[in-house]
Design a protein around this motif. Sequence first.
Motif, mmCIF file in Angstrom:
data_model
loop_
_atom_site.group_PDB
_atom_site.id
_atom_site.type_symbol
_atom_site.label_atom_id
_atom_site.label_comp_id
_atom_site.label_asym_id
_atom_site.label_seq_id
_atom_site.Cartn_x
_atom_site.Cartn_y
_atom_site.Cartn_z
ATOM 1 N N ILE A 5 0.920 -1.315 0.031
ATOM 2 C CA ILE A 5 -0.130 0.018 -0.060
ATOM 3 C C ILE A 5 0.894 1.256 0.113
ATOM 4 N N GLY A 6 1.942 1.326 0.715
ATOM 5 C CA GLY A 6 2.807 2.367 0.561
ATOM 6 C C GLY A 6 3.501 2.697 -0.785
ATOM 7 N N ALA A 7 3.951 1.651 -1.378
ATOM 8 C CA ALA A 7 4.565 2.105 -2.638
ATOM 9 C C ALA A 7 3.237 2.228 -3.704
ATOM 10 N N LEU A 8 1.972 1.942 -3.606
ATOM 11 C CA LEU A 8 1.036 2.220 -4.386
ATOM 12 C C LEU A 8 0.698 3.753 -3.965
ATOM 13 N N ALA A 9 0.582 4.190 -2.871
ATOM 14 C CA ALA A 9 0.460 5.481 -2.422
ATOM 15 C C ALA A 9 1.432 6.314 -3.040
ATOM 16 N N THR A 10 2.674 5.948 -3.008
ATOM 17 C CA THR A 10 3.736 6.863 -3.415
ATOM 18 C C THR A 10 3.572 6.929 -4.913
ATOM 19 N N ALA A 11 3.557 6.001 -5.724
ATOM 20 C CA ALA A 11 3.348 5.841 -6.981
ATOM 21 C C ALA A 11 2.135 6.675 -7.602
ATOM 22 N N THR A 12 1.171 6.869 -6.884
ATOM 23 C CA THR A 12 -0.127 7.698 -7.265
ATOM 24 C C THR A 12 -0.328 8.958 -6.618
ATOM 25 N N ASP A 13 0.851 9.140 -5.780
ATOM 26 C CA ASP A 13 0.670 10.517 -4.984
ATOM 27 C C ASP A 13 -0.736 10.503 -3.947
ATOM 28 N N THR A 14 -1.021 9.346 -3.387
ATOM 29 C CA THR A 14 -2.394 9.332 -2.609
ATOM 30 C C THR A 14 -1.998 8.920 -1.338
ATOM 31 N N LYS A 15 -2.627 9.240 -0.154
ATOM 32 C CA LYS A 15 -2.377 8.944 1.113
ATOM 33 C C LYS A 15 -2.809 7.613 1.407
ATOM 34 N N VAL A 16 -2.252 6.767 2.277
ATOM 35 C CA VAL A 16 -2.486 5.442 2.572
ATOM 36 C C VAL A 16 -4.015 5.458 2.876
ATOM 37 N N GLU A 17 -4.252 6.510 3.648
ATOM 38 C CA GLU A 17 -5.614 6.371 4.497
ATOM 39 C C GLU A 17 -6.717 6.711 3.281
ATOM 40 N N THR A 18 -6.301 7.256 2.155
ATOM 41 C CA THR A 18 -7.355 7.623 1.074
ATOM 42 C C THR A 18 -7.583 6.223 0.275
ATOM 43 N N ILE A 19 -6.505 5.628 0.014
ATOM 44 C CA ILE A 19 -6.772 4.194 -0.494
ATOM 45 C C ILE A 19 -7.474 3.364 0.215
ATOM 46 N N ARG A 20 -7.367 3.169 1.515
ATOM 47 C CA ARG A 20 -8.080 2.466 2.434
ATOM 48 C C ARG A 20 -9.686 2.736 2.349
ATOM 49 N N TYR A 21 -9.738 4.223 2.427
ATOM 50 C CA TYR A 21 -11.187 4.842 2.393
ATOM 51 C C TYR A 21 -11.798 4.225 0.689
#
Length: 145
Positions: A5-21
């Motif tokens: 999830i951290g790598a996905l967050a970095t790759a898309t410039d998205t916060k981890v919590e937003t991805i979970r949301y």
Amino acid sequence: MGLKIGALATATDTKVETIRYYERIGLLPRPPRTDGNYRAYGAPDLNRLSFIRRARDLGFSLDQVRALLELSDDRGRDCATVDDLARDHLAEVERKIADLVALKGALSELITSCCGGTVAECRILEALAPPPSAPPTTGPGASRR
């Protein structure tokens, strides 16, 4: 691919919590877990999240993004619905621009009305302050808030 999830967050410039949301509300599918119980995202997840981010950056609401995702998942469908969604959003953007232009004018007028002096005489603060209210009335027929 197997992104955490951290790598996905970095790759898309998205916060981890937003991805979970996005997972909780169904915009992103819940990914499989690794043996260590980490989320494992693949290229389709990266592409989908990038799509969501781009749509959000363009100001589409979450409901509009959901509709766009559903439409993009049905590749054989006529794109008239996508056009309608984009036109509706453009009209919304144009309304916001008109509101911002009016706001700019109002703020410019306030700034121009300021003649210096003390804070007690400041026209900007005066314009922002609530208007003086009438004393409350009591007795029969008086409205209560």
